[in-house]
Scaffold this active site. Structure first.
Site, PDB file in Angstrom:
ATOM      1  CB  CYS A 110      -8.420  -4.787  -4.023  1.00 21.25           C
ATOM      2  SG  CYS A 110      -7.298  -3.428  -3.612  1.00 21.25           S
ATOM      3  CD  GLU A 147      -1.653   4.640   4.665  1.00 23.90           C
ATOM      4  OE1 GLU A 147      -1.193   5.491   5.450  1.00 23.90           O
ATOM      5  OE2 GLU A 147      -2.389   3.707   5.031  1.00 23.90           O
ATOM      6  CD  GLU A 156      -5.215  -6.076  -1.477  1.00 25.46           C
ATOM      7  OE1 GLU A 156      -4.662  -4.963  -1.332  1.00 25.46           O
ATOM      8  OE2 GLU A 156      -6.089  -6.505  -0.698  1.00 25.46           O
ATOM      9  CG  ASN A 166      -0.407  -0.211   2.519  1.00 22.58           C
ATOM     10  OD1 ASN A 166       0.620  -0.866   2.673  1.00 22.58           O
ATOM     11  ND2 ASN A 166      -1.042   0.340   3.533  1.00 22.58           N
ATOM     12  CB  CYS A 202      -5.180  -1.463  -1.913  1.00 19.16           C
ATOM     13  SG  CYS A 202      -6.555  -0.710  -1.031  1.00 19.16           S
ATOM     14  CB  CYS A 239     -10.781  -2.854   0.040  1.00 14.13           C
ATOM     15  SG  CYS A 239     -10.144  -2.154  -1.496  1.00 14.13           S
TER      16      CYS A 239
END
Ligand code: THU
Length: 136
Positions: free
Chosen positions: A93, A44, A55, A42, A53, A90
């Site tokens: 993803c 940010e 993934e 990830n 993210c 999530c």
């Protein structure tokens, strides 16, 4: 590449996570049908919304390098990089997975290299929307 090796690659990827805002570090390792593994973490952002993210980082790396067919992904994550439970992908993803993967694509969520559960994409995104739902 077996599941344990892919989980280990996800743990390695988690070390690269850039998560100064949430402190949740996440790593992913995506196996392409070519046999190549694409790692992701990830990333940010101070504006929060641009955060990517782990993934999706792995998927976008892979697709940008020409790979479009995949067999499985391993995902690990936890606060400060301490993995205590499964870290579930999530919804965004899962939708990206549905763009490139069949319903039998395997999502491996791990607590450790020896403790993981495998879900088919069809179980994590049932009745999903995909290119099959778009007609001219
Ligand atoms: N995150 C992921 O990397 N993957 C997911 O599937 C869910 C959430 C990241 C985004 C953010 O940096 C942190 O976890 C906390 O939400």
């Amino acid at each position: 590449m077996n599941n344990k090796e892919l989980v280990k690659a996800a743990f390695d990827a988690m070390q690269k996570a850039y998560a100064p805002y949430s402190s949740y570090k996440v790593g992913a390792a995506l196996l392409g049908k070519s046999g190549k593994v694409y790692s992701g973490c990830n990333v940010e952002n101070a504006a929060y919304g641009p955060t990517n993210c782990a993934e999706r980082t792995a998927f976008f790396k892979a697709v940008s390098e020409g790979e479009r067919e995949f067999s499985k992904i391993a995902v690990v994550g936890g606060k400060d990089g301490v993995v205590t439970d499964m870290f579930m992908p999530c919804g965004v993803c899962r939708q990206v997975m549905a763009e490139f993967c069949d319903s039998d694509f395997e999502i491996i969520v791990a607590r450790s290299e020896d403790d993981f559960t495998v879900f088919p994409l069809s179980e994590l995104l049932p009745f999903g929307f995909s290119k099959n739902n778009i007609t001219d």
